[in-house]
Write a protein that holds these residues in place. Structure first.
Motif: not given
Length: 117
Positions: A61-64, A71-79, A85-94, A104-109
């Protein structure tokens, strides 16, 4: 860096959070933990594979980002769960998993405001 403190703050965002992990951009776990009483749905090996896949996808994603913005976050919803997945700066992910019915919207915010120190 205080990975443990950040992971603990992430877990406190919502009782719906099942699992919170801090990884580097290669998917290497820096600190991880899950909510007491929550049964892991994936084996340890499957969890590691999922984290590495998420990190690789985030790098793609960062290549684009020059064209579409960072990117601010990515959300995947399963059953059974939702994965955030949320970036923590340029070197880490939460990496968070939450219950399938959680708002999920409140949690992401709230999670986006977390910073790695």
């Amino acid at each position: 860096m205080d990975y443990q403190s950040l992971q603990e703050k992430a877990m406190k965002i919502s009782p719906a959070i099942r699992y919170a992990t801090i990884t580097d951009m290669n998917g290497k776990i820096k600190y991880s933990g899950h909510k007491k009483g929550v049964k892991n749905l994936l084996t340890s090996k499957e969890s590691i594979k999922s984290l590495k896949t998420s990190a690789n996808t985030w790098k793609a994603r960062n290549q684009l980002s020059r064209k579409i913005g960072r990117g601010k976050y990515a959300l995947a919803e399963y059953e059974k769960i939702k994965r955030i997945v949320i970036p923590l700066g340029k070197t880490h992910l939460l990496y968070l998993t939450i219950g399938a019915r959680a708002d999920h919207s409140k949690i992401i915010k709230r999670a986006i405001r977390l910073k790695l120190k």
